[in-house]
Design an enzyme around this catalytic site. Structure first.
Site, mmCIF file in Angstrom:
data_model
loop_
_atom_site.group_PDB
_atom_site.id
_atom_site.type_symbol
_atom_site.label_atom_id
_atom_site.label_comp_id
_atom_site.label_asym_id
_atom_site.label_seq_id
_atom_site.Cartn_x
_atom_site.Cartn_y
_atom_site.Cartn_z
ATOM 1 C CD1 TRP A 74 -2.282 -1.901 0.135
ATOM 2 C CD2 TRP A 74 -3.391 -0.776 1.703
ATOM 3 N NE1 TRP A 74 -3.531 -2.454 0.242
ATOM 4 C CE2 TRP A 74 -4.229 -1.792 1.202
ATOM 5 C CE3 TRP A 74 -3.865 0.050 2.719
ATOM 6 C CZ2 TRP A 74 -5.540 -1.980 1.667
ATOM 7 C CZ3 TRP A 74 -5.164 -0.146 3.198
ATOM 8 C CH2 TRP A 74 -5.986 -1.143 2.673
ATOM 9 C CG ASP A 131 -4.228 -4.463 4.346
ATOM 10 O OD1 ASP A 131 -5.419 -4.805 4.295
ATOM 11 O OD2 ASP A 131 -3.332 -5.049 3.711
ATOM 12 C CE LYS A 171 -7.144 -6.885 4.965
ATOM 13 N NZ LYS A 171 -6.054 -7.876 5.208
#
Length: 220
Positions: A74, A131, A171
């Site tokens: 990312w 994440d 997420k």
């Protein structure tokens, strides 16, 4: 019927059938092959890219925090799209250096982590990415609760460090964030959307929540 070019992996003496299936899936995953060809550390880079193509949260971001950085896909996307941005990432796991990214090797859930991230960033964040996911124990309800605790902690941190108008992308699992968290996110942000990008495997339970237009202190 397997597609043309499908690679099969023979079960090695010391490799379980499960690990053999995982390796075969990796070898035949177009996103894995693409990541390798384009220099990304994981297929997860394309999840962020696809989410940004849909929602445009990277546009104009100057300060970005990446929670659960490892292995770094990312942050790689952020730096490629925003070379002049300040990016700070944090993870429990060691992460190889990424040019232009400051990496903190520590547990985000410790008391010292938020202040360390703020100090490294040097100002209000335009974007907080998460994440993070808890290590699974094989009990779906427990796994979901442990991961949701991380999502809630990431959201609370985002409320503290985002500038007005900023964005939070995280997420989540099991179709999205729980209703209490969603209600709070909607109170804090102008828009809150759930999405499952094409790069997220069909069989995966992961989704992502994309929150844009942080309302700042007015939402307190």
């Amino acid at each position: 019927m397997k597609p043309p070019g499908h690679q099969r992996v023979k079960t090695a003496r010391k490799r379980t059938a499960q690990s053999t299936r995982w390796l075969e899936r990796q070898l035949n995953d177009p996103y894995v092959r693409r990541a390798k060809a384009e220099g990304y550390r994981s297929r997860a880079a394309y999840k962020l890219s696809e989410l940004d193509e849909r929602f445009g949260f990277l546009k104009g971001a100057k300060r970005v925090i990446d929670l659960g950085l490892a292995p770094g896909g990312w942050s790689q996307v952020v730096k490629r799209r925003l070379p002049a941005s300040t990016v700070v990432g944090i993870d429990l796991l060691p992460v190889d250096p990424i040019e232009g990214v400051e990496i903190l090797l520590m547990d985000f859930m410790t008391d010292a982590a938020p202040d360390a991230l703020r100090a490294a960033l040097g100002g209000p964040a335009d974007l907080v990415l998460s994440d993070m996911a808890a290590n699974t124990v094989g009990h779906p309800q427990t796994d979901a609760l442990r991961t949701m605790a991380l999502v809630e902690a990431a959201a609370e941190f985002a409320y503290e460090v985002l500038r007005p108008g900023g964005a939070f992308v995280s997420k989540v699992f099991a179709g999205g964030a729980d209703t209490t968290l969603v209600a709070e996110l909607k109170r804090r942000f102008a828009t809150v959307k759930h999405a499952k990008p094409p790069a997220s495997r069909k069989g995966s339970v992961e989704w992502f929540v994309v929150c844009q237009g942080f309302k700042g202190q007015s939402a307190e």
